[in-house]
Design an enzyme around this catalytic site. Structure first.
Site, PDB file in Angstrom:
ATOM      1  N   ASP A  23      46.859 -27.044  -6.968  1.00 56.44           N
ATOM      2  CA  ASP A  23      45.461 -26.908  -6.591  1.00 56.44           C
ATOM      3  C   ASP A  23      44.863 -28.310  -6.524  1.00 56.44           C
ATOM      4  O   ASP A  23      45.505 -29.305  -6.879  1.00 56.44           O
ATOM      5  CB  ASP A  23      44.717 -25.997  -7.603  1.00 56.44           C
TER       6      ASP A  23
ATOM      7  N   GLU B  76      33.487 -20.535  -7.949  1.00 55.19           N
ATOM      8  CA  GLU B  76      34.203 -21.026  -9.136  1.00 55.19           C
ATOM      9  C   GLU B  76      33.348 -21.079 -10.383  1.00 55.19           C
ATOM     10  O   GLU B  76      32.582 -20.165 -10.651  1.00 55.19           O
ATOM     11  CB  GLU B  76      34.781 -22.397  -8.791  1.00 55.19           C
TER      12      GLU B  76
END
Ligand SMILES: O=[N+]([O-])c1ccc(O[C@@H]2O[C@@H](CO)[C@H](O)[C@H](S[C@@H]3O[C@H](CO)[C@@H](O)[C@H](O)[C@H]3O)[C@@H]2O)cc1
Length: 616
Positions: free
Chosen positions: A291, A503
């Site tokens: 990521d 997020e």
């Protein structure tokens, strides 16, 4: 000198593995490490790509060539970068990736589809596959061949800020929705080898996909983003791993590692799960990508020991690193770790072999450049109609009429001389109905030039004004307004919900409907027959208002085609959606998922009232 010339790896008629072996055998360490490096668009000049043999570039959330850039500008940007890659000694094409997680969300005037939580409520894998194919065309319209989607998280706690990116709390429903991968990449031909990366490269109308975030991202303690997933190995395998079985069988080209940890071990440093399980046990043959700054976050504080981070991440089995900015540091450090024997060349070769396998398979060597022939696919009406169908099928009807009353829905289009009231901030807010990952990483509220779409209010007006019905809109009507006007309103539609978020910014432990939503519900529904439509990334606290509400609809994050909501409210189509997640009574119950020993939901997983289309 350009040795690529008539080399075997350039010959598309040669077997895939022969091409890989030939090319790998020619590569220097610098060229190999370059292939493992993915850098951010803003760093990716053709010269940098050429000088460091960069194999991949990404647009992070909101990273665009210019505000409201048209497809042509994207194509030019990608092609200029590609020129830098193809002018290297071996001419290995670079792979450009972007997050297209509910349509090509970063791009102005792209079709924005419902986020995954809503798609899970459709229970329609075929529809979701068609969405994947449409998204692939819109991504290719901008010259991009790779997307960081789908998120196949199994969200087990709605307090998680990314729960809307998850199709469901139930692993089997998420498994069914991996059909979107076959939409993105194309269906493996009958008799074709399953379990190996597959991207239909013929018409260049498909993209390489990325199953993310491996593994257990949706199971962190308290739903805290990027935190620790504490579970037995059996729980991990039965709850969070199943979608990866399906993704691998469907030929997913790449898998992205999660920021989260499993029982205290960072996934980005988890050799057993990345290499022993995903690569060996599941025989995943594509490439594993980190990521964004995922290596940096192996240590606390992040980037505290980058050499250690790189050692742990690459040895764990990560093949491509989403660096994305400090590429010289990454390249220098990885080079050092190989030269001093910490990381064996065999690990580097495995990584590069996997990256080349994806690039060869998807035809990137044969078609490295994009063109503008698909520009018309972006935001095409046919795709918007598909998104509108998905909105209709994603809506879940939770209440329809108070006890003893007749059902309120479908609503009549005629108000018999009266008016109807539309209230609430989310009725006229394109940004809020799209949610996060829209134009910018976090998304934004409002309508002003955000992108092209139809608000819920627009949809309502188009549905009933032709019938002569007067629509009054009040974003935040107070009690006085309602008392003075209630006699003129035949019924009210109240649209409230959450602001956009992504997020960690979406992590939320109280899950109440943000103000002034509850006041609008109380003011309006206390005096006028009302249907409340909730626009949110997850279930919210509703029990306190339920008695005052005549009808309740969960609309999730529908995207640009808001008229799909009017289609069903007014009976052009019936309600068919079923909850993809348990609707709790209070947050004290969380986490609470279908199958739990103690299960006391307000509305259970799979719940959804149905209505029939009305003829008039
Ligand atoms: O470990 N941690 O706690 C942590 C917290 C915040 C971070 O901060 C980071 O900064 C953001 C800056 O833009 C990045 O977007 C990423 S998100 C990332 O971006 C990818 C590319 O767009 C997507 O495919 C992924 O699905 C998404 O998870 C992250 O949130 C980083 C790490």
């Amino acid at each position: 000198s350009k040795e690529g010339g008539g080399a075997r790896y350039k010959d598309p008629t040669r077997p895939l593995n022969a091409r890989i072996d030939d090319l790998l055998g020619r590569m220097t360490l610098a060229e190999k490490i370059g292939q493992m490096s993915q850098i951010e668009r803003e760093k990716a000049t053709p010269d940098v790509i050429n000088k460091y043999f960069i194999g991949s570039v990404l647009s992070g959330g909101g990273s665009v060539p210019a505000a409201n850039a048209p497809p042509e500008a994207w194509v030019k940007m990608v092609n200029d970068m590609q020129g830098g890659a193809l002018s290297t000694r071996l001419g290995i094409p670079m792979l450009y990736g972007i997050d297209a997680v509910h349509g090509h969300g970063s791009v102005y005037k792209a079709t924005i589809f419902p986020h995954n939580i809503g798609l899970g409520c459709t229970r329609d894998p075929e529809l979701v596959k068609r969405i994947g194919a449409a998204v692939a065309l819109e991504v290719r319209a901008t010259g991009i061949p790779y997307i960081f989607a789908p998120c196949v998280a199994v969200c087990r706690d709605p307090r998680w800020g990314r729960c809307y990116e998850s199709f469901s709390e139930h692993p089997e429903l998420v498994q069914n929705m991996t059909s979107i991968i076959s939409g993105f990449q194309g269906e493996i031909p009958a008799g074709g080898r399953k379990g190996v990366p597959f991207v239909a490269s013929g018409g260049r109308r498909n993209v390489a996909a990325c199953a993310k975030h491996y593994v257990g991202d949706g199971g962190t303690a308290g739903g805290i983003n990027a935190n620790d997933t504490v579970a037995t190995f059996h729980e991990l395998l039965s709850l969070h791993m199943p979608p990866y079985y399906n993704a691998v069988i469907r030929g997913v080209a790449t898998v992205m590692v999660s920021y989260s940890s499993f029982n205290g071990v960072k996934m980005h440093a988890n050799h057993f799960l990345v290499t022993d399980f995903l690569k060996k046990r599941l025989r995943f043959r594509g490439f594993v990508i980190s990521d964004y700054q995922g290596l940096d976050f192996i240590t606390t504080p992040e980037h505290a020991d980058y050499l250690l981070s790189i050692k742990l991440g690459i040895l764990a089995g990560i093949d491509m690193v989403m660096i994305p900015f400090n590429y010289t540091e990454f390249i220098d450090d990885l080079t050092l770790l190989v030269q001093n024997g910490t990381i064996p060349m065999s690990r580097i070769d495995d990584a590069v072999r996997r990256i080349l396998r994806v690039k060869f398979t998807m035809g990137l060597f044969e078609n490295p450049y994009a063109d503008t022939s698909l520009a018309g696919e972006l935001g095409k009406q046919e795709h918007r109609d598909l998104a509108r169908e998905a909105v209709r099928k994603s809506l879940v009807l939770l209440k329809n009429g108070k006890p003893g009353d007749k059902p309120l829905l479908p609503l009549p289009k005629k108000a018999y001389g009266g008016s109807i009231l539309v209230a609430g901030s989310h009725a006229d807010d394109l940004g809020s109905q799209c949610g996060g990952w829209t134009i910018t990483w976090q998304g934004s509220t409002g309508n002003n030039n955000l992108t092209a779409g139809t608000t819920i209010l627009d949809g309502i007006k188009r549905a009933i004004e032709p019938a002569g019905t007067d629509v009054v809109y009040a974003g935040n009507p107070d009690a006085d307004f309602v008392q003075r006007n209630k006699a003129r309103f035949y019924y009210a539609i109240v649209v409230v919900g959450e602001p956009p978020y992504a997020e960690t910014f979406g992590d939320n432990s109280n899950l109440t409907i943000p103000a002034p939503g509850p006041d609008v519900i109380r003011n309006v529904c206390g005096s006028i027959r009302c249907v409340v439509v909730i626009v949110s990334g997850r279930q919210l606290v509703v029990e306190p208002y339920l008695d005052a509400i005549d009808a309740l609809v969960a609309a999730w994050l529908p995207g640009t085609e808001g008229q799909g909501i009017a289609d069903v409210l007014f009976g052009d189509y019936g309600f068919t959606g079923k909850l993809s997640r348990t609707w709790f009574r209070s947050v004290e119950q969380l986490p609470m998922n279908v199958g739990d020993a103690h299960y006391d939901p307000l509305f259970p997983f799979g719940f959804g009232l149905e209505t029939q289309p009305s003829k008039f």
